[in-house]
Scaffold this motif. Structure first.
Motif, mmCIF file in Angstrom:
data_model
loop_
_atom_site.group_PDB
_atom_site.id
_atom_site.type_symbol
_atom_site.label_atom_id
_atom_site.label_comp_id
_atom_site.label_asym_id
_atom_site.label_seq_id
_atom_site.Cartn_x
_atom_site.Cartn_y
_atom_site.Cartn_z
ATOM 1 N N ASP A 100 -9.562 -2.383 17.505
ATOM 2 C CA ASP A 100 -9.891 -1.528 16.365
ATOM 3 C C ASP A 100 -8.905 -0.362 16.254
ATOM 4 O OD1 ASP A 100 -11.039 0.082 14.454
ATOM 5 O OD2 ASP A 100 -12.563 0.885 15.824
ATOM 6 N N PRO B 181 -6.534 -7.393 -0.203
ATOM 7 C CA PRO B 181 -5.569 -6.340 0.161
ATOM 8 C C PRO B 181 -4.134 -6.575 -0.325
ATOM 9 C CG PRO B 181 -6.875 -7.000 2.061
ATOM 10 C CD PRO B 181 -7.214 -7.954 0.957
ATOM 11 N N PHE C 71 -5.118 3.557 11.087
ATOM 12 C CA PHE C 71 -4.672 2.990 9.817
ATOM 13 C C PHE C 71 -5.140 3.819 8.618
ATOM 14 C CE2 PHE C 71 -4.681 -1.385 12.036
ATOM 15 C CZ PHE C 71 -3.350 -1.250 12.391
ATOM 16 N N GLY D 164 -17.132 1.239 -2.095
ATOM 17 C CA GLY D 164 -16.509 1.211 -0.769
ATOM 18 C C GLY D 164 -16.001 -0.183 -0.444
ATOM 19 N N ILE D 165 -14.843 -0.243 0.219
ATOM 20 C CA ILE D 165 -14.251 -1.538 0.537
ATOM 21 C C ILE D 165 -14.203 -1.731 2.053
ATOM 22 C CG2 ILE D 165 -12.226 -3.031 0.284
ATOM 23 C CD1 ILE D 165 -13.497 -2.320 -2.403
ATOM 24 N N ASP D 166 -14.791 -2.836 2.482
ATOM 25 C CA ASP D 166 -14.774 -3.200 3.901
ATOM 26 C C ASP D 166 -13.942 -4.484 4.036
ATOM 27 O OD1 ASP D 166 -15.216 -3.993 6.480
ATOM 28 O OD2 ASP D 166 -17.368 -4.378 6.247
ATOM 29 N N ARG E 200 -5.209 1.420 -0.025
ATOM 30 C CA ARG E 200 -5.221 1.588 1.435
ATOM 31 C C ARG E 200 -4.121 2.495 1.973
ATOM 32 N NH1 ARG E 200 -5.227 -2.644 -0.526
ATOM 33 N NH2 ARG E 200 -3.165 -3.185 0.195
ATOM 34 N N LEU F 183 -14.970 3.237 5.025
ATOM 35 C CA LEU F 183 -14.667 2.363 3.886
ATOM 36 C C LEU F 183 -13.557 2.963 3.035
ATOM 37 C CD1 LEU F 183 -18.402 1.883 2.947
ATOM 38 C CD2 LEU F 183 -16.935 0.044 3.799
ATOM 39 N N TYR F 184 -12.745 2.098 2.454
ATOM 40 C CA TYR F 184 -11.757 2.545 1.478
ATOM 41 C C TYR F 184 -12.470 2.718 0.139
ATOM 42 C CZ TYR F 184 -8.297 1.022 4.900
ATOM 43 O OH TYR F 184 -7.548 0.877 6.043
ATOM 44 N N LEU F 185 -12.255 3.841 -0.503
ATOM 45 C CA LEU F 185 -12.974 4.086 -1.754
ATOM 46 C C LEU F 185 -12.099 3.802 -2.975
ATOM 47 C CD1 LEU F 185 -15.042 7.343 -1.123
ATOM 48 C CD2 LEU F 185 -15.638 4.949 -0.693
ATOM 49 N N CYS G 112 -7.025 -5.662 10.946
ATOM 50 C CA CYS G 112 -5.789 -5.226 11.591
ATOM 51 C C CYS G 112 -4.697 -5.041 10.534
ATOM 52 C CB CYS G 112 -5.371 -6.210 12.674
ATOM 53 S SG CYS G 112 -4.728 -7.760 12.023
ATOM 54 N N GLU G 113 -3.500 -4.690 10.977
ATOM 55 C CA GLU G 113 -2.435 -4.381 10.019
ATOM 56 C C GLU G 113 -2.122 -5.560 9.091
ATOM 57 O OE1 GLU G 113 -0.160 -3.159 13.348
ATOM 58 O OE2 GLU G 113 1.259 -4.813 13.247
ATOM 59 N N VAL G 114 -2.257 -6.778 9.634
ATOM 60 C CA VAL G 114 -1.997 -7.964 8.797
ATOM 61 C C VAL G 114 -3.112 -8.124 7.752
ATOM 62 C CG1 VAL G 114 -1.755 -10.482 8.800
ATOM 63 C CG2 VAL G 114 -0.665 -9.122 10.597
ATOM 64 N N PRO H 133 -17.595 -1.243 9.485
ATOM 65 C CA PRO H 133 -16.591 -1.494 8.439
ATOM 66 C C PRO H 133 -15.159 -1.228 8.893
ATOM 67 C CG PRO H 133 -18.358 -0.095 7.594
ATOM 68 C CD PRO H 133 -18.672 -0.384 9.019
ATOM 69 N N ASN H 134 -14.301 -2.144 8.569
ATOM 70 C CA ASN H 134 -12.857 -2.006 8.784
ATOM 71 C C ASN H 134 -12.422 -1.868 10.242
ATOM 72 O OD1 ASN H 134 -11.852 -2.237 6.055
ATOM 73 N ND2 ASN H 134 -12.910 -0.302 5.662
ATOM 74 N N THR H 135 -13.327 -2.159 11.178
ATOM 75 C CA THR H 135 -12.913 -2.106 12.584
ATOM 76 C C THR H 135 -12.315 -3.443 13.016
ATOM 77 O OG1 THR H 135 -15.139 -2.735 13.265
ATOM 78 C CG2 THR H 135 -14.621 -0.384 13.259
ATOM 79 N N ALA I 187 -7.025 -10.656 14.630
ATOM 80 C CA ALA I 187 -8.246 -9.842 14.564
ATOM 81 C C ALA I 187 -9.469 -10.745 14.722
ATOM 82 C CB ALA I 187 -8.314 -9.092 13.236
ATOM 83 N N SER I 188 -10.532 -10.176 15.254
ATOM 84 C CA SER I 188 -11.760 -10.940 15.500
ATOM 85 C C SER I 188 -12.474 -11.271 14.197
ATOM 86 C CB SER I 188 -12.688 -10.130 16.397
ATOM 87 O OG SER I 188 -13.960 -10.737 16.444
ATOM 88 N N GLU J 243 -6.133 -8.300 18.568
ATOM 89 C CA GLU J 243 -6.125 -6.984 17.934
ATOM 90 C C GLU J 243 -7.345 -6.162 18.336
ATOM 91 O OE1 GLU J 243 -3.480 -6.035 16.082
ATOM 92 O OE2 GLU J 243 -2.660 -7.993 16.663
ATOM 93 N N LEU K 63 -4.958 -5.860 6.525
ATOM 94 C CA LEU K 63 -4.911 -4.770 5.560
ATOM 95 C C LEU K 63 -3.739 -4.921 4.597
ATOM 96 C CD1 LEU K 63 -5.560 -1.702 7.898
ATOM 97 C CD2 LEU K 63 -7.135 -2.656 6.222
ATOM 98 N N VAL L 93 -8.126 -13.615 20.056
ATOM 99 C CA VAL L 93 -8.238 -12.270 19.484
ATOM 100 C C VAL L 93 -7.283 -11.350 20.242
ATOM 101 C CG1 VAL L 93 -9.764 -10.304 19.079
ATOM 102 C CG2 VAL L 93 -10.610 -12.642 18.754
ATOM 103 N N SER M 29 -16.911 -5.693 -1.248
ATOM 104 C CA SER M 29 -17.101 -4.443 -1.975
ATOM 105 C C SER M 29 -18.545 -4.009 -1.785
ATOM 106 C CB SER M 29 -16.835 -4.646 -3.467
ATOM 107 O OG SER M 29 -15.549 -5.172 -3.661
ATOM 108 N N LEU M 30 -18.725 -2.777 -1.381
ATOM 109 C CA LEU M 30 -20.085 -2.262 -1.191
ATOM 110 C C LEU M 30 -20.391 -1.328 -2.347
ATOM 111 C CD1 LEU M 30 -19.250 -1.883 2.445
ATOM 112 C CD2 LEU M 30 -21.331 -3.056 1.755
#
Lengths: 476, 95, 486
Positions: free
Chosen positions: B71, A87, B76, A141-143, C325, B87-89, A38-40, A33-35, A25-26, B69, A42, B67, A131-132
């Motif tokens: 988005d 994560p 997900f 909110g979690i980014d 998640r 965002l995950y809450l 990647c699966e790893v 947020p969260n873009t 992932a970049s 991966e 997360l 890179v 954490s936002l």
């Protein structure tokens, strides 16, 4: 009671790789947020980490630069704790076998004293997410974009004895990692931040006092202020008969105070153990030799060379080598100005840095290239323009893409060196100011400046000052 | 008994496992049995033996810094219990 | 067709005696008829299976079919299957739709297999009886009151009951071999690093290995051919060429040196089980093999070492299940700690919680050296025992389990007695070796398995040794008589 302050720093330098330490992932800053998670990143069920080769190379470069030992066999470990921005419920870090071991770095304080600061270790690890805390119906909110960004954590010995030393050390590391090209040093984006371990002990005592850890300080100014605040707090607390608790404290820059986050002994049992998903990182001599061959000239060596090669003062050489880009700009300017080192140094440290600061830019995106600046410096050196007129030329260079010669030409800024023309003007001024001439001749030497001013005014500043002085003296 | 109820509670907290009070003694008993089994390890001296973390004693392979991966946030987050604005809450985190 | 081996089914498909769609529908019908009482499937993906079978039939029509094209198999529910629930038999993942495919699932799909669904297992692969599943215990097709073994109990049961032609499984301490033995099928656990672990939900990362449950060693060779190979996404995957396993099956066993570890033929081994294994040894002698005794002196430490290392690794591996998640989240958490504790407390079953706590304890401050580090040191001794033995022998042979299948609930009260059913299989994982369990008889109508252990990456030899035995015997061809539900 005389107190001695003991400080150790843990600096987190974000390694400027394209992709994350364990995933593809970049790492680009500022994505939605969260873009970029990647699966790893997360920590989805079943995913596995694979180590980015760049982080190993960067750590090795750092080790070579501080004369440290590169571990031939370093191991990644899991540091276990629960936090929503982490994560997997563990951070992949290095514990018992870090990649960089026992190095040192020399710092220099403002009064010129030098001191060696030990670097205990530096290890690779992954960053956590963010954490936002703005309100999502009472939720956080979690980014996780930042999760998995590579960090080099550089741990010093408790060798620093004042906030000033800590700042000098931090600046030194900051400049070094940028020189090495392994970290962009951007403190506002969190690419370079530090935790400070601070304790005090009575002067002369051997044992260390109980320390507190100040978390996540992201500017040089805050480091100094946070440490000074914390030292004062500890002294007052002890002198009032209190005891220091080993704890993590957060520096609040707005309130200018540190406050307790959590007490260390109650919670933290990280249960480190070697990460079974990763194998030992093995580095051999050939690899290190190849890294050594790519080591750039380091700040201290460059500064010494600037002193020797360009005859710069220690201070000027220090300023000009404070970043690799600035040093490169200086050297390119010297070339473009055909060896006018003194002019180049003065103009860069004065007008260029001043102009950059005013517009919030840094040297890499300076509107004025070293080549165009050099073009102007040549014209100062060959007396085409005076230093005073050069300020106008500089202003125009800064605002446009034109070359110095074109600006001088089109605006008629060329210096007048024709002594006939200067004499003519001087004769007129002497004729029109007979009172002042008399006073001057009677011994009022100070009036000489008045005549110079009049001549320059009449010639719009373009007269060659040396010639003006000479002719005036003769005529008066 | 190596592990008493208090210690079991501490471990459960460390592992963030909510265990009912009435189940604690049962866990304590089972964990002590397992630890009893594990105690058999003390039969041999091991100081001189290197730990073996992995059956395959090979070195870590390295990945090129590329890179790869894209988005996949929407994809997900279909599995996420609570999201907003990407965002995950979680319940409010207090620092 | 359901009593046939993968090899026979593949031949029938290639000979166009049956289409993949017919075959798939046949298996789906059997699942409907018989799985109610066996409970081997957690999820049956009927529509996808038929669509994939139709796709396979097109490949046959075009003449582009491979050895596994159109063959209906099942995946242990520990492998991530994109778009399909992947539960690990846990309430924690009851709602988890995997967003990606495990490498090994993708490889099998590329080989053309048709997946019928996901098989039941012990929760997060922690168990030896399949009783820890959130979806209820799997029953042994040979005796419904008995366990099928675990943790790949569902995969073993579907193959034994003819509810799939083959199945994937995972083996951390015997989780493929023990259920294979208890249900009379062939179970192969490859060398650690031979099959990618990417997308296989981790239990104990340094021990887990994916493999297969099949009717025969020949079938296992076909499955391994598709599953094995280097995966850049798994740092522990080994970059080594994959041999042609099927081509290696028929080597003569003349002069093969078989080692019998004396520690595996001792107290605790049921006499009738030993008899079945001795009969198998007799067959091998007839095939020209030389049988010698070997010693694996640290055998009795394998279980203690395993119950430090596996829980330690699992305690960290399962931390990601936190209700943030993906997966189960408790109702109305009042704060963060409540979210964690209730999501995990309610989402995990008892055995999983027990092992997480055990792992957290052995890693915690002050205990690490005494437990974890000590276990890793003894792990080396256990590994070295095998290396030593393989200096003198080509394969090691012994029983897979000390007894045939025990009854449901029989060992549930005491975790320790349950742990001992893996006594012969656990050391193999600690050493990373490949091993296969092969049916060698019945005791009281319940199957008995023999384990063959090989040196690192010696799967081809193991399959050869197992295959030659199966050419001489028909234990692996026996099928249980099932009563249809309703």
């Amino acid at each position: 009671m005389q107190w001695e302050v003991v400080i150790g720093l843990e600096i987190h330098a974000q390694l400027n790789t394209k992709s994350k330490i364990f995933s593809g992932a970049s790492t680009a800053y500022g994505a939605a947020p969260n873009t970029q998670a990647c699966e790893v990143d997360l920590g989805l069920p079943g995913v596995l980490p694979v180590l980015n080769e760049e982080v190993v190379r960067m750590a090795a470069l750092f080790a070579l630069a501080i004369d440290a030992n590169v571990s031939r066999h370093s191991v990644f470990a899991r540091k276990n704790y629960f936090y929503p921005d982490l994560p997997k419920g563990y951070q992949i870090s290095q514990f018992e076998r870090p990649i960089v071991e026992t190095g040192s770095i020399e710092i220099e304080l403002e009064d010129g004293t030098r001191k060696i600061i030990g670097v205990t270790r530096a290890h690779l690890e992954e960053d956590a997410g963010k954490s936002l805390h703005e309100d999502f119906h009472g939720m956080t909110g979690i980014d996780l974009n930042r999760a998995g960004t590579p960090l080099l954590e550089i741990v010093s010995e408790p060798d620093m004895r004042s906030a000033q030393e800590a700042v000098a050390y931090m600046k030194k590391i900051h400049s070094l990692v940028q020189y090495l090209g392994i970290c962009d040093g951007n403190m506002a984006e969190g690419s370079f931040r530090c935790d400070a371990n601070v304790s005090i002990r009575p002067q002369g005592q051997k044992e260390l006092g109980t320390r507190t850890e100040l978390k996540n300080i992201n500017s040089f100014r805050f480091v100094e202020r946070a440490i000074n605040y914390e030292v004062q707090r500890q002294i007052e607390l002890i002198e009032e008969g209190g005891k220091i608790t080993q704890e993590t404290r957060l520096y609040d820059a707005d309130a200018h105070e540190t406050r307790s986050m959590r007490s260390k002994e109650e919670a933290m049992d990280y249960r480190y153990f070697p990460d079974p998903d990763l194998l030992p990182v093995v580095i051999d001599d050939g690899y290190l030799d190849a890294c050594r061959a790519t080591l750039p000239e380091l700040p201290d060596a460059k500064r010494q060379r600037f002193i020797d090669e360009y005859a710069l003062s220690v201070d000027d050489a220090g300023v000009l080598t404070s970043s690799r880009d600035l040093a490169a700009y200086f050297e390119a300017t010297v070339v473009a100005a055909k060896g006018e080192t003194k002019l180049a140094a003065n103009w860069i440290m004065g007008e260029v840095i001043g102009g950059l600061n005013k517009s919030g830019l840094d040297i890499t995106n300076s509107p004025l290239s070293a080549e165009r600046l050099g073009g102007m410096l040549i014209r100062i050196a060959d007396d085409t323009i005076s230093g005073k007129i050069a300020k106008q030329v500089f202003e125009a260079l800064w605002q446009s893409d034109e070359e110095a010669d074109a600006i001088i030409e089109s605006r008629g800024l060329k210096q007048v060196t024709d002594s006939g023309a200067i004499e003519k003007v001087i004769d007129e001024i002497i004729a029109n100011n007979s009172g002042q001439v008399e006073q001057y001749r009677a011994g009022k030497d100070k009036l000489f400046g008045f005549f110079v001013g009049q001549v320059m005014k009449a010639m719009q500043g373009k007269a060659n000052p040396a010639q003006v002085n000479e002719i005036l003296k003769k005529k008066l | 008994m190596v592990l008493d109820s208090d210690k079991v509670k501490k471990i459960a907290h460390l592992a963030r496992l909510g265990i009912k009070e009435e189940d604690i003694p049962g866990y304590a008993q089972d964990l002590n049995k397992i630890l009893g089994l594990v105690e058999n390890m003390s039969a041999i001296k091991t100081e001189a033996i290197l730990p073996l973390a992995h059956p395959m004693e090979v070195a870590q392979r390295l990945r090129a810094d590329v890179v790869t991966e894209v988005d996949q946030r929407v994809h997900f987050q279909k599995n996420a219990p609570a999201v907003e604005a990407g965002l995950y809450l979680v319940p409010k985190v207090i620092e | 067709m359901h009593t046939q081996t993968l090899a026979q089914i593949s031949a029938a498909l290639h000979a166009k005696k049956i289409s993949s769609e017919e075959l798939t529908r046949d298996y789906l019908t059997r699942i409907k008829s018989f799985d109610g009482s066996i409970n081997a499937y957690i999820t049956v993906t009927e529509e996808e299976a038929i669509a994939n079978a139709q796709r396979a039939d097109k490949l046959f029509a075009k003449g582009e079919a491979g050895a596994l094209t159109g063959v209906p198999i099942a995946h242990k529910d520990i492998f991530c299957t994109q778009g399909v629930r992947t539960s690990c038999a846990s309430k924690m993942l009851d709602n988890f739709i995997a967003p990606y495919n495990a490498t090994c699932v993708a490889k099998l799909a590329d080989a053309g297999v048709v997946s019928l669904g996901k098989t039941n297992m012990d929760e997060f692969a922690m168990g030896s009886s399949n009783e820890t599943s959130f979806y209820g215990a799997v029953k042994n097709p040979w005796a419904l009151e008995a366990v099928p073994g675990g943790s790949s109990g569902g995969s073993a049961a579907v193959v034994a009951a003819g509810l799939a032609a083959a199945a994937t499984g995972t083996d951390t301490g015997g989780s493929i071999r023990q259920p294979a033995a208890l249900t009379g099928v062939t179970g192969l656990k490859p060398t650690y690093g031979r099959v990618s672990r990417y997308g296989m939900i981790a239990f104990a990362s340094s021990l887990d290995q994916g493999g297969s449950l099949t009717r025969s060693a020949e079938d296992a060779a076909m499955m391994l051919q598709a599953m094995a190979g280097f995966d850049a996404k798994d740092s522990t995957s080994i970059d080594k060429p994959v041999p042609d396993y099927s081509a290696e099956l028929n080597h003569s066993l003349q002069g093969l040196r078989i080692g019998l570890p004396k520690e595996y033929f001792s107290e605790g081994l049921a006499a009738e089980v030993e008899q079945c294994v001795q009969d198998a040894i007799t067959h091998y002698r007839k095939l020209g093999a030389e049988v010698v005794e070997v010693s694996l002196p640290h055998t009795d430490l394998a279980i203690p070492v395993y119950y430090v290392i596996a829980p330690a690794e699992c305690s960290a591996n399962l931390s990601r299940f936190d209700g943030v998640r993906f997966g189960y989240r408790c109702k109305d958490p009042v704060d963060l700690e409540d979210l964690y504790k209730r999501s995990r407390g309610e989402g995990f079953g008892t055995e999983v919680k027990r092992r997480i706590m055990m792992g957290a304890y052995v890693l915690s401050a002050g205990y690490y050296d005494a437990y974890y580090l000590k276990a890793q040191r003894i792990r080396r001794l256990i590994r070295d025992d095998f290396l030593q033995a393989f200096k003198n022998v080509d394969v090691i042979l012994g029983p897979t389990t000390p007894t045939p299948a025990f009854n449901l609930a029989e060992k549930q009260k005491d975790p320790i007695t349950m742990y001992f059913s893996d006594i012969y299989t656990i050391a193999v994982n600690l050493a990373g070796l490949p091993a296969i369990s092969v049916p060698v008889g019945f005791v009281g109508g319940r199957p008995v398995g023999m384990q063959l252990i090989g040196g690192l990456f010696e799967e081809a030899r193991l399959l050869n040794v197992a295959h030659k035995f199966q050419m001489e015997t028909d234990w692996h061809l026996q099928t249980p008589i099932l009563k249809a539900d309703q």
